[in-house]
Design an enzyme around this catalytic site. Structure first.
Site, PDB file in Angstrom:
ATOM      1  N   LYS A 190       0.843  -1.197   0.000  1.00  0.00           N
ATOM      2  CA  LYS A 190       0.000   0.000   0.000  1.00  0.00           C
ATOM      3  C   LYS A 190       0.886   1.258   0.000  1.00  0.00           C
ATOM      4  CE  LYS A 190      -1.855   2.435   3.338  1.00  0.00           C
ATOM      5  NZ  LYS A 190      -1.667   3.779   2.778  1.00  0.00           N
ATOM      6  N   GLU A 264      10.755   0.517   9.707  1.00  0.00           N
ATOM      7  CA  GLU A 264      11.690   1.623   9.411  1.00  0.00           C
ATOM      8  C   GLU A 264      10.959   2.901   9.784  1.00  0.00           C
ATOM      9  OE1 GLU A 264      14.695   1.076   8.324  1.00  0.00           O
ATOM     10  OE2 GLU A 264      14.540  -1.021   7.726  1.00  0.00           O
ATOM     11  N   CYS A 298      13.492  10.877   6.442  1.00  0.00           N
ATOM     12  CA  CYS A 298      13.601  10.284   7.780  1.00  0.00           C
ATOM     13  C   CYS A 298      14.982  10.506   8.376  1.00  0.00           C
ATOM     14  CB  CYS A 298      13.317   8.795   7.688  1.00  0.00           C
ATOM     15  SG  CYS A 298      14.277   7.994   6.381  1.00  0.00           S
ATOM     16  N   GLU A 396      10.604  14.934  15.725  1.00  0.00           N
ATOM     17  CA  GLU A 396      10.778  14.930  14.275  1.00  0.00           C
ATOM     18  C   GLU A 396       9.785  15.908  13.638  1.00  0.00           C
ATOM     19  OE1 GLU A 396       9.444  11.464  12.013  1.00  0.00           O
ATOM     20  OE2 GLU A 396      11.282  11.583  10.836  1.00  0.00           O
TER      21      GLU A 396
HETATM   22  P1  NAD Z   1       2.703   7.536   8.610  1.00  0.00           P
HETATM   23  O1  NAD Z   1       3.182   6.618   9.672  1.00  0.00           O
HETATM   24  O2  NAD Z   1       1.651   8.505   8.931  1.00  0.00           O
HETATM   25  O3  NAD Z   1       2.166   6.693   7.365  1.00  0.00           O
HETATM   26  C1  NAD Z   1       2.969   5.719   6.729  1.00  0.00           C
HETATM   27  C2  NAD Z   1       2.064   4.736   6.036  1.00  0.00           C
HETATM   28  O4  NAD Z   1       1.311   4.022   7.020  1.00  0.00           O
HETATM   29  C3  NAD Z   1       1.040   5.365   5.101  1.00  0.00           C
HETATM   30  O5  NAD Z   1       0.906   4.547   3.975  1.00  0.00           O
HETATM   31  C4  NAD Z   1      -0.238   5.350   5.935  1.00  0.00           C
HETATM   32  O6  NAD Z   1      -1.417   5.319   5.167  1.00  0.00           O
HETATM   33  C5  NAD Z   1      -0.073   4.067   6.713  1.00  0.00           C
HETATM   34  N1  NAD Z   1      -0.802   3.985   7.972  1.00  0.00           N
HETATM   35  C6  NAD Z   1      -1.283   4.994   8.747  1.00  0.00           C
HETATM   36  N2  NAD Z   1      -1.890   4.493   9.853  1.00  0.00           N
HETATM   37  C7  NAD Z   1      -1.769   3.150   9.777  1.00  0.00           C
HETATM   38  C8  NAD Z   1      -2.154   2.066  10.620  1.00  0.00           C
HETATM   39  N3  NAD Z   1      -2.800   2.276  11.768  1.00  0.00           N
HETATM   40  N4  NAD Z   1      -1.863   0.805  10.243  1.00  0.00           N
HETATM   41  C9  NAD Z   1      -1.180   0.567   9.101  1.00  0.00           C
HETATM   42  N5  NAD Z   1      -0.799   1.538   8.251  1.00  0.00           N
HETATM   43  C10 NAD Z   1      -1.073   2.812   8.587  1.00  0.00           C
HETATM   44  O7  NAD Z   1       4.027   8.229   8.061  1.00  0.00           O
HETATM   45  P2  NAD Z   1       4.138   9.322   6.897  1.00  0.00           P
HETATM   46  O8  NAD Z   1       3.696  10.618   7.449  1.00  0.00           O
HETATM   47  O9  NAD Z   1       3.532   8.797   5.649  1.00  0.00           O
HETATM   48  O10 NAD Z   1       5.710   9.318   6.641  1.00  0.00           O
HETATM   49  C11 NAD Z   1       6.588  10.048   7.382  1.00  0.00           C
HETATM   50  C12 NAD Z   1       7.290   9.184   8.412  1.00  0.00           C
HETATM   51  O11 NAD Z   1       7.963   8.102   7.778  1.00  0.00           O
HETATM   52  C13 NAD Z   1       8.350   9.961   9.161  1.00  0.00           C
HETATM   53  O12 NAD Z   1       8.265   9.670  10.532  1.00  0.00           O
HETATM   54  C14 NAD Z   1       9.652   9.404   8.566  1.00  0.00           C
HETATM   55  O13 NAD Z   1      10.763   9.538   9.408  1.00  0.00           O
HETATM   56  C15 NAD Z   1       9.294   7.996   8.288  1.00  0.00           C
HETATM   57  N6  NAD Z   1      10.191   7.388   7.292  1.00  0.00           N
HETATM   58  C16 NAD Z   1      11.113   6.480   7.709  1.00  0.00           C
HETATM   59  C17 NAD Z   1      12.010   5.915   6.782  1.00  0.00           C
HETATM   60  C18 NAD Z   1      13.034   4.911   7.221  1.00  0.00           C
HETATM   61  O14 NAD Z   1      13.622   4.254   6.357  1.00  0.00           O
HETATM   62  N7  NAD Z   1      13.270   4.748   8.511  1.00  0.00           N
HETATM   63  C19 NAD Z   1      11.933   6.281   5.430  1.00  0.00           C
HETATM   64  C20 NAD Z   1      10.974   7.212   5.047  1.00  0.00           C
HETATM   65  C21 NAD Z   1      10.092   7.764   5.984  1.00  0.00           C
END
Ligand code: NAD
Length: 485
Positions: A190, A264, A298, A396
């Site tokens: 997804k 991640e 991130c 963050e």
């Molecule tokens: P998010 O956690 O809000 O969403 C990430 C994904 O999870 C989206 O596809 C979202 O629809 C889905 N999601 C939301 N609630 C969910 C649930 N309850 N169950 C399952 N899936 C769910 O994050 P974001 O705002 O999309 O992305 C930013 C974050 O991602 C930042 O914290 C960033 O640091 C992190 N990030 C980490 C890495 C890494 O490699 N460590 C890489 C890129 C981004």
């Protein structure tokens, strides 16, 4: 000597990338069993262009029944085809995806910038080539797994449920899909709700590559769709990239089940400048570390630590360099900082900026002009006079906001840098190899760059410590995460 105002001296003529070579539909369906099918409940949401606020396309919202159909398709493909296929043959399919992606790189880059807001220079030179490189790299491993893990008889896990964020949409999809396919797993993935388009274009390309039906299924939707994947009983492995908050929800949801997981999560990286560093290069590294991709990274170097002897020089040069950054149309090749990904993310960033001011830090923002369109824009922002207890230092932000602190000794900066619940990445700038080793040994971060920042390669494992998650993507470690060894 009079100071130079770069903004008025150098006005670049607009250089927009053309969009006439891209093909986008008005409405996108779910990709299940190599077919585009309508969501059972008939629900759709809009994906917007964050530089204009205008709708690009309608996107199907997958409910539990759709996710179930996708998991069934993936299970069927796993049992009947993919787990039985030789590694050599699996590799051929993955190479095919890699080559098709390279052929259509320009189209993917433009769509990535339209949907996500990142500058075309980045999507063209970083996101798309790196995504193709991941497919090439893991295609090469598909028939060599027993050499990668000698005497260990590696076996695939089954069906992988993958959920990814919006900051590197296609690249994150590649990080997830390529190693899972190479190791013989099938997939339900997804993309994030604000950036689904390149994953859906990838679905077209997977169709074109003639992958056996059901091997890769792409379902769109928001958190509820993600939760339906995570909670589905027939998923063997969860691979999640996103915020630490959602990562914790997922960890709770799968506790006590047989599901394996890699998470991640977020970061709050320290970028550390020692007195003997090459200052001009370090300033470029700071800019790249925090303003690259609007700070939607991130591993962004969002906490800057500068040794006292060079503090004034670094801040002066940093401010001068910030003045030259162009915030503008993501599709313009001159743009350094594109649009913030969504209205809600802009709101979050603005609240953090206000908290920095309220808590007494000193703010500096570039005086650059912001585009006049109705998109979501934020000036590159710098906070000095910050302390370890400030929210902008602890949390963050995921935007182009840098918090600076000074330090006197290496021991002091190690303590300050490690004073965070996160542990994803860090940067060290110094002329002395011995100092690099001393710092990298003591910093609690999964990735540490020395005299550079934000460099990625498919062969190098990436992942965090502490609340930045567990498991690694990239390299051999990335293969191991999809195997029973
Ligand atoms: P998010 O956690 O809000 O969403 C990430 C994904 O999870 C989206 O596809 C979202 O629809 C889905 N999601 C939301 N609630 C969910 C649930 N309850 N169950 C399952 N899936 C769910 O994050 P974001 O705002 O999309 O992305 C930013 C974050 O991602 C930042 O914290 C960033 O640091 C992190 N990030 C980490 C890495 C890494 O490699 N460590 C890489 C890129 C981004």
């Amino acid at each position: 000597m009079s100071s130079i105002n770069f903004n008025t001296t150098w006005q670049y003529a607009p250089a927009p990338e053309s969009t006439d070579h891209i093909a986008l539909k008005e409405q996108y369906e779910l990709f299940i069993n190599n077919k585009f099918i309508k969501p059972k409940e008939g629900k759709y949401f809009e994906t917007l262009n964050p530089s204009t606020g205008k709708k690009i396309a309608s996107i199907a919202e997958a409910g539990e029944a759709d996710v179930d159909a996708a998991v069934k398709a993936a299970r069927n493909a796993y049992n009947k085809v993919w787990s039985k296929m030789s590694g050599k043959d699996r590799g051929k399919y993955i190479y095919r995806i890699a080559r098709l992606l390279q052929e259509r790189a320009r189209e993917f880059a433009v769509i990535e910038s339209m949907d996500g807001g990142k500058p075309i220079r980045e999507s063209r030179d970083i996101d798309i080539p790196l995504a193709a490189a991941h497919f090439f790299y893991y295609a090469g491993w598909a028939d060599k797994l027993e050499y990668a893990f000698p005497n260990r008889q590696p076996k695939s896990m089954g069906v992988a449920g993958q959920v990814i964020p919006w900051n590197f949409p296609l690249l994150m999809a590649a990080w997830k899909i390529a190693p899972a396919l190479a190791t013989g797993n099938t997939i339900v993935i997804k993309p994030a709700e604000t950036t689904p388009l390149t994953a859906l274009k990838l679905a077209e390309l997977i169709q074109e590559a003639d992958l056996p039906p059901g091997v890769v299924n792409i379902v769109t939707g928001a958190g509820q769709t993600g939760a339906a994947i995570v909670n589905h009983p027939d998923i063997d492995k969860i691979a999640f990239t996103g915020s630490t908050g959602v990562g914790k929800i997922i960890q709770n949801a799968i506790a006590g089940t047989r599901k394996k997981a890699t998470l991640e999560l977020g970061g709050k990286a320290a970028n550390i400048i020692l007195e003997d560093a090459a200052i001009d290069q370090a300033v470029e590294g700071i800019i790249n570390g925090i303003y690259f991709n609007q700070g939607h990274v991130c591993c962004a170097g969002s906490r800057l630590f500068v040794q006292e002897g060079v503090y004034d020089e670094v801040i002066r040069k940093l401010k001068a360099r910030m003045e030259t950054l162009i915030v503008g149309d993501p599709l313009d090749k001159n743009t350094d900082i594109g649009a913030i990904n969504s209205k809600s993310q802009l709101g979050t960033i603005e609240r953090y900026i206000q908290s920095g001011i309220d808590e007494g830090a000193e703010m500096y923002q570039s005086s650059c002009e912001l585009p006049k369109t109705k998109g979501y824009w934020c000036r590159p922002t710098l906070f000095t006079n910050t302390s370890q207890s400030h929210k902008i230092v602890k949390e963050e932000i995921f935007g182009p906001v840098l918090a600076v602190q000074s330090f006197r000794t290496v021991e002091e900066v190690i303590q300050k840098a490690n004073n965070t619940p996160y542990g994803l990445s860090a940067g060290v700038w110094t002329d002395k190899g011995s100092k690099i080793f001393r710092l990298t040994n003591k910093l609690r971060a999964g990735v540490i760059w020395a005299n550079t920042y934000n460099k990625f390669d498919p062969t190098a494992p990436f992942g965090g410590f502490k609340e930045s998650g567990f498991g690694r993507e990239g390299g051999l470690h990335g293969l191991a995460a999809y195997l029973k060894i």
